[in-house]
Scaffold this active site. Structure first.
Site, PDB file in Angstrom:
ATOM      1  N   LYS A  27       2.992  -2.117  -4.394  1.00 31.30           N
ATOM      2  CA  LYS A  27       3.881  -2.670  -5.415  1.00 31.30           C
ATOM      3  C   LYS A  27       4.358  -4.058  -4.996  1.00 31.30           C
ATOM      4  CE  LYS A  27       6.497   0.550  -7.313  1.00 31.30           C
ATOM      5  NZ  LYS A  27       7.591   1.540  -7.148  1.00 31.30           N
ATOM      6  N   ARG A  97      13.289  -0.294  -5.103  1.00 25.68           N
ATOM      7  CA  ARG A  97      12.054   0.442  -5.441  1.00 25.68           C
ATOM      8  C   ARG A  97      11.217   0.744  -4.206  1.00 25.68           C
ATOM      9  NH1 ARG A  97       9.114  -3.328  -9.748  1.00 25.68           N
ATOM     10  NH2 ARG A  97       8.262  -1.311 -10.423  1.00 25.68           N
ATOM     11  N   GLY A 106       5.467   8.922  -8.357  1.00 26.13           N
ATOM     12  CA  GLY A 106       6.526   9.914  -8.528  1.00 26.13           C
ATOM     13  C   GLY A 106       6.944  10.616  -7.241  1.00 26.13           C
ATOM     14  N   MET A 108       8.114   9.176  -4.344  1.00 24.51           N
ATOM     15  CA  MET A 108       9.263   8.602  -3.652  1.00 24.51           C
ATOM     16  C   MET A 108      10.250   8.068  -4.685  1.00 24.51           C
ATOM     17  SD  MET A 108       7.584   6.902  -0.369  1.00 24.51           S
ATOM     18  CE  MET A 108       6.502   5.989  -1.407  1.00 24.51           C
ATOM     19  N   ARG A 347      -1.320  -2.678 -10.853  1.00 22.62           N
ATOM     20  CA  ARG A 347      -2.193  -2.078  -9.843  1.00 22.62           C
ATOM     21  C   ARG A 347      -3.518  -1.737 -10.513  1.00 22.62           C
ATOM     22  NH1 ARG A 347       1.450   3.431  -9.641  1.00 22.62           N
ATOM     23  NH2 ARG A 347       1.316   3.814 -11.857  1.00 22.62           N
ATOM     24  N   HIS A 469     -30.155  29.722  -5.396  1.00 21.35           N
ATOM     25  CA  HIS A 469     -31.410  29.521  -6.134  1.00 21.35           C
ATOM     26  C   HIS A 469     -31.126  29.025  -7.538  1.00 21.35           C
ATOM     27  CE1 HIS A 469     -34.839  30.851  -8.636  1.00 21.35           C
ATOM     28  NE2 HIS A 469     -35.537  30.377  -7.615  1.00 21.35           N
ATOM     29  N   SER A 793     -41.825  14.641   6.303  1.00 20.95           N
ATOM     30  CA  SER A 793     -40.821  14.738   5.254  1.00 20.95           C
ATOM     31  C   SER A 793     -39.773  15.725   5.747  1.00 20.95           C
ATOM     32  CB  SER A 793     -41.460  15.238   3.958  1.00 20.95           C
ATOM     33  OG  SER A 793     -40.459  15.432   2.988  1.00 20.95           O
ATOM     34  N   CYS A 860     -37.153  15.602   1.583  1.00 19.90           N
ATOM     35  CA  CYS A 860     -37.345  16.340   0.340  1.00 19.90           C
ATOM     36  C   CYS A 860     -36.347  17.482   0.190  1.00 19.90           C
ATOM     37  CB  CYS A 860     -38.766  16.853   0.226  1.00 19.90           C
ATOM     38  SG  CYS A 860     -39.195  18.026   1.524  1.00 19.90           S
ATOM     39  N   TYR A 880     -38.567   6.827   1.841  1.00 18.24           N
ATOM     40  CA  TYR A 880     -38.146   7.308   0.522  1.00 18.24           C
ATOM     41  C   TYR A 880     -37.245   8.534   0.637  1.00 18.24           C
ATOM     42  CZ  TYR A 880     -41.551  11.086   1.043  1.00 18.24           C
ATOM     43  OH  TYR A 880     -42.247  12.183   1.495  1.00 18.24           O
TER      44      TYR A 880
HETATM   45  P1  ADP Z   1       7.413   4.247  -9.824  1.00 13.53           P
HETATM   46  O1  ADP Z   1       6.627   3.837  -8.646  1.00 13.53           O
HETATM   47  O2  ADP Z   1       7.802   5.656  -9.868  1.00 13.53           O
HETATM   48  O3  ADP Z   1       6.834   3.720 -11.102  1.00 13.53           O
HETATM   49  P2  ADP Z   1       9.158   1.985  -9.975  1.00 13.53           P
HETATM   50  O4  ADP Z   1       9.754   1.383  -8.777  1.00 13.53           O
HETATM   51  O5  ADP Z   1       7.976   1.272 -10.508  1.00 13.53           O
HETATM   52  O6  ADP Z   1       8.839   3.484  -9.659  1.00 13.53           O
HETATM   53  O7  ADP Z   1      10.331   2.045 -11.034  1.00 13.53           O
HETATM   54  C1  ADP Z   1      10.576   3.056 -11.990  1.00 13.53           C
HETATM   55  C2  ADP Z   1      10.765   2.443 -13.368  1.00 13.53           C
HETATM   56  O8  ADP Z   1      11.802   1.474 -13.364  1.00 13.53           O
HETATM   57  C3  ADP Z   1       9.530   1.711 -13.835  1.00 13.53           C
HETATM   58  O9  ADP Z   1       9.346   1.947 -15.196  1.00 13.53           O
HETATM   59  C4  ADP Z   1       9.869   0.272 -13.606  1.00 13.53           C
HETATM   60  O10 ADP Z   1       9.193  -0.593 -14.498  1.00 13.53           O
HETATM   61  C5  ADP Z   1      11.358   0.231 -13.840  1.00 13.53           C
HETATM   62  N1  ADP Z   1      11.965  -0.841 -13.062  1.00 13.53           N
HETATM   63  C6  ADP Z   1      11.898  -0.989 -11.735  1.00 13.53           C
HETATM   64  N2  ADP Z   1      12.527  -2.115 -11.349  1.00 13.53           N
HETATM   65  C7  ADP Z   1      13.007  -2.687 -12.465  1.00 13.53           C
HETATM   66  C8  ADP Z   1      13.730  -3.879 -12.720  1.00 13.53           C
HETATM   67  N3  ADP Z   1      14.057  -4.719 -11.747  1.00 13.53           N
HETATM   68  N4  ADP Z   1      14.060  -4.166 -13.984  1.00 13.53           N
HETATM   69  C9  ADP Z   1      13.719  -3.322 -14.969  1.00 13.53           C
HETATM   70  N5  ADP Z   1      13.040  -2.197 -14.812  1.00 13.53           N
HETATM   71  C10 ADP Z   1      12.669  -1.866 -13.562  1.00 13.53           C
HETATM   72 MG    MG Z   2       6.114   1.989 -11.230  1.00 11.72          MG
END
Ligand code: ADP
Ligand code: MG
Ligand code: MG
Length: 938
Positions: A27, A97, A106, A108, A347, A469, A793, A860, A880
């Site tokens: 990220k 984040r 989802g 962390m 990503r 088989h 072979s 083969c 081959y």
């Molecule tokens: P995940 O990896 O679970 O997607 P994120 O860190 O990307 O977690 O954040 C969760 C949500 O919050 C995402 O939809 C992201 O776009 C939103 N978000 C994160 N940082 C900001 C920010 N600075 N301003 C607005 N929305 C944010």
């Molecule tokens: Mg995200």
């Protein structure tokens, strides 16, 4: 010099870049990259993954030096934002984040809207005049912070979320359903109730000081690296604990500021079909997590044109910028704050196999990537998706929803088949003659079932694994197959079967999905793939077949780059023809024994086996000769000068005789001999371990007249074909050789027969005599054997069985636990065990070449169609690989990828024989690990 731990990014500036994923997390690295190329990214900074390690070493506290760096970067962020954290007049809010090297969706934690307290909230209300927005953000913040940092969350999986419970109560009190119905006053009240709940359960006050909030949240994100979910996820995807997560601190932008704000997620192309169209969803007046949380149903991205034309146009522009820059299909997060668009994440996008192929090919055409890159982005097995018949998807979904899913077995032969249940081969053939579609359903199959299998749309078995088989033959025939369906109880006598209490009988409709292993009751429509319609059925014009054209392009690129030749395992003209249409350059294995089951052949074959004297045996063989000759001639014609490797008879003879008393009596009657004689002969041929018994070259040594007959059939067919003006290149292959004298014995018969036939027919042709290397002694003495063999072979099925000392047919019971315990990383019958079997192969290659430098080398065994094994064959320098006809395209692609990944001169190709023996297995385990599929970044 102190190490730098914190990296800043802002409009047009970035200290990090996309190459720093290990250090900044996926990220953080991509946020920096996007900022660096001038995309609208809210400013922020990334605390590196190394700090995660320091954090744990420092008893879960952020080291002072890092704290200082964070404070410095916060000041820089405040300057870029023009606001200050905690400022009672114009407060800055930030998100904290998580973000590891590999995406762990989802797993962390993230905290949004950090910096709010009663004073900053009031300031924001004054500044924006939007109290609802402020208290919506505030209550989200308290909820996330309370959960992530303070630990107020459900303890048990059945508990409801304490914050959700409070929210629900509030909504009930107010008599509303939707969060959007809550007023600013309601939300303000929720903030108070949330804080009270935190105080009550956790025993401390919610922190009002924004700096305190910040330190708490950063620590919590690092701590989330070791939460149960994250640990479980890492185990599943082999992500090392040592990687750690980074933490991103970023200025908040608000999608919840009203009808002119919103948030969404999108892919730069359609992730299901690969179509070059924008693909995604969004919500107006919402914050990020709302789109994925499912609290409100998001709208398709195309709709945004209506809601906010300018932001949509800007997104379209950015979609192209990103694709040109990353040269990949990307997955993005965005937020619109009062008509202004911000990018929050990007990503590499997840996609289906079908989309992966289409996108790679399109991107080459669009000149975004090179042909080589295109090839490297398509996993060979993904090609299956283009080749297999497909179910009508809506029909299938309806069937599963309607409770018609019976069970699941092994997805042994991919594709879709629907037909009526029959329980034996004879019926399968008879019904197929009447133009009935049938699914041959057996407890397991044997060579006697070949014709029934070929007549059936698909094969379903109760027992047997991926290389049983049924599975093996089904793949060779390109048939759909679901194998090893333990839930099936088949009653041949009653012609019924039960599946989890449900009874089905002969003639009932059933559908099997060999791609997923699903077995579904009833009929579901299918159609052949475009590729088959063009190449095999020849019923479709390539101009009208975009999927075919995509396929053809990939194949053309692959052929340019590969050095391995691709042959096929086929023993009938039609199979051979299919293989050639798929690009086969020869036959690597023609199994003659399958021919003995053909029309009119099993009779004389059995006569031969039951014969008491040489004369009687020769008389039976004389009947077989013209029949085999016809088979070979058919194959030579179709192959049109391409090399054809024919293996002399291999399986133990009892496989050709009936085992049921009823069938034995019938045979005795047709042959006019006593039943007892048949019975006794069958039992005298019985072996405790037929795999290691009288089979392979041993048969030809005991009964030289069989080899002589087969050689004669091959060479007479060759002569006949040559006389028709069609070139021929027969290669006669002697199986199961472990001692050079075995090969010398058989090769002499073959060569004498060849010379005799050429003399008789007055025509000369080239031919080779060689052997399979499929038992360890053959590999160990390959230098001696090469003196009598013009080619080797590798029969890696038997070589795996004999090297590992395990019988494939009995391995089911322990091989799966073995794989689970990681004793073998992959099923050694699917993927060559490089350290063991591979070492023998390497030895045989070295020794063989030492005796006969130009010796032709191939494989083969079933492994010849497996991409990782193909790479190994490339590294060994084989000439081959040979695989079933329908895997030929996959092998072409795998061979090209092997060549591209291992350019000439790379060290891995060096022979290992001169290495000290002890270093062998370890050294060779390395390429295997390197070839392991990397964790797909999400
Ligand atoms: P995940 O990896 O679970 O997607 P994120 O860190 O990307 O977690 O954040 C969760 C949500 O919050 C995402 O939809 C992201 O776009 C939103 N978000 C994160 N940082 C900001 C920010 N600075 N301003 C607005 N929305 C944010
Ligand atoms: Mg995200
Ligand atoms: Mg064998």
């Amino acid at each position: 010099m102190a190490t730098k731990h914190v990296y800043f990014f802002g409009p047009g500036v970035a200290e990090g870049h996309k190459g720093m994923k290990n250090f900044l997390g996926g990220k953080g690295a991509n946020l920096a990259e996007m900022a660096g190329i001038g995309l609208p990214v809210p400013p922020g900074f990334t605390v590196s993954t190394e700090v995660c390690d320091l954090f744990y070493k420092n008893r879960k506290r952020i080291p002072e030096a890092v704290k200082k760096e964070i404070v410095k970067n916060l000041a820089r962020l405040e300057k870029a934002a023009g606001k200050k954290l905690g400022d009672p007049a114009d407060p800055l809010l930030v998100s904290i984040r998580s973000g590891a090297r590999a995406s762990m969706p989802g797993m962390m934690d993230t905290v949004l809207n950090l910096g709010l307290n009663d004073r900053t909230a009031a300031a924001l209300v004054a500044k924006t005049g939007n109290a609802r927005f402020v208290y919506d953000s505030y209550r989200r913040f308290v909820q996330m912070y309370g959960d992530v940092v303070l630990g107020l969350r459900p303890v048990d999986k059945d508990d409801i979320d304490p914050f959700e419970a409070i929210m629900e109560r509030k909504k009930r009190e107010r008599g509303i359903h939707d969060d959007t119905g809550l007023t600013a006053e309601d939300l303000k009240d929720l903030v108070a109730r949330y804080k009270a709940a935190i105080k009550e359960s956790m025993g401390h006050e919610f922190p009002d000081d924004p700096m305190k909030q910040l330190w708490g949240a950063v620590g919590a994100v690092f701590s989330s690296w070791m939460n149960d979910r994250a640990i479980a996820y890492r185990k599943l995807y082999d992500i090392p604990e040592s990687w750690g997560t980074a933490v991103n601190v970023q200025m908040m932008v608000f999608g919840n500021m009203g009808a002119d704000s919103g948030t969404g997620v999108a892919f730069t192309r359609d992730a299901a079909t690969g179509e070059n169209v924008f693909y995604g969803e969004y919500l107006m007046n919402a914050q990020g997590e709302d789109v994925v949380a499912g609290t409100r149903t998001p709208l398709p991205i195309a709709n945004l044109k209506k809601d906010d034309r300018r932001s949509y146009a800007e997104l379209e522009r950015i979609r192209h910028v990103l694709e040109r820059h990353f040269r990949e299909m990307m997955d993005i997060e965005f937020t619109i704050e009062r008509g202004r668009l911000y990018m929050l994440q990007c990503r590499t996008g997840k996609r289906t196999a079908f989309a992966a192929i289409k996108i790679a090919v399109d991107m080459v055409d669009e000149k975004l990537i090179s042909e080589k890159e295109g090839l490297s982005r398509i996993e060979p097995d993904q090609l299956n998706q283009l080749l297999r018949p497909v179910f009508d998807l809506t029909e299938k979904e309806a069937a599963v929803k309607g409770g018609r899913l019976l069970t699941k077995g092994l997805n042994a032969g991919p594709g879709a088949a629907t037909g009526r249940i029959v329980f034996n081969s004879v019926d399968a053939e008879a019904w197929a003659k009447r133009h009935e579609k049938v699914i041959l359903t057996r407890i397991e199959t044997s060579p006697e079932d070949i014709k029934g299998m070929s007549a059936a749309e698909g094969i379903l078995t109760a027992r047997g694994g991926m290389t049983s088989h049924a599975a093996l033959v089904a793949r060779q025939m390109g048939k759909v197959c679901v194998a090893g369906c333990g839930d099936l109880a088949v009653d041949y006598a009653r012609r019924t079967m039960t599946v989890r209490g449900k009874a089905l009988k002969e003639g009932d409709w059933i559908s099997i999905d060999g791609t997923s292993g699903q077995v579904i009751e009833g009929k579901i429509s299918t159609r052949p793939s475009e590729v088959l319609q063009v190449l095999i059925d020849r019923t479709l014009d390539p101009a009208k077949a975009p999927v075919y054209r995509t396929f053809a392009k990939i194949m053309a690129w692959a052929d340019k780059h590969r050095t391995l030749k691709i042959r096929t395992n086929a023993d009938q003209p039609d199979q051979s023809l299919n293989a050639v249409a798929f690009g086969a350059e020869g036959i690597g294995l023609c199994r003659t024994e399958h021919m003995f089951f053909g029309e009119g052949k099993i009779g004389p074959m059995r006569e031969m086996i039951l014969a008491d004297t040489l004369e009687a045996r020769e008389a039976a063989l004389a009947k077989l000769l013209p029949l085999q000759r016809l088979d070979f001639a058919g194959i030579f014609e179709v192959m049109d000068g391409r090399p054809v490797t024919i293996r002399t008879i291999d399986p133990p003879l009892h496989e050709f005789l009936p085992h049921e008393e009823k069938d034995q009596r019938a045979l005795a009657e047709t042959m006019g001999i006593p039943y007892e004689k048949v019975r006794d002969r069958v039992s005298s041929l019985h072996e405790f371990n037929p795999m290691l018994g009288l089979r392979g070259c041993r048969l030809g040594i005991i009964y030289p007249e069989i080899t002589a007959m087969q050689a004669r059939a091959i060479f007479e067919a060759a002569a006949q074909t040559k006389k028709k003006g069609i070139p021929v290149e027969p290669e006669v292959m002697i199986p199961l050789v472990g001692h050079v004298k075995e090969l010398e014995d058989q090769a002499r018969i073959v060569r004498e027969t060849a010379e005799a036939v050429m003399r008789e027919q007055g025509v000369r042709f080239k031919y080779l005599v060689g052997t399979m290397i499929e038992i360890p002694r053959g590999a160990l003495t390959a230098d001696e054997i090469a003196s009598a063999a013009e080619f080797f072979s590798f029969g890696t099925n038997d070589l795996t069985q004999t090297t590992l000392g395990l019988s494939r047919d009995d391995a089911g019971r322990f091989l799966i636990p073995y794989l689970q315990k990681d004793i073998y990383a992959k099923d050694p019958f699917e993927v060559i065990d490089r350290a063991g079997v591979g070492q023998l192969m390497r030895m045989a290659v070295d020794k063989g070449r030492r005796t006969r430098p130009g010796i032709k080398l191939g494989i083969c065994g079933e492994h010849g169609g497996d991409p990782s094994s193909i790479e190994f064959c490339h590294l060994l320098g084989l000439n081959y690989v040979s695989c079933s006809p329908f895997r030929v395209p996959i092998a072409r692609l795998a061979a090209a990828r092997a060549a591209l990944a291992n350019p000439p001169g790379a060290k891995a190709a060096k022979p290992a024989s001169r290495r000290p023996v002890k270093a062998g297995p370890k050294a060779k385990a390395k390429p295997a690990a390197a070839a392991k599929k990397p964790v797909r970044k999400r």
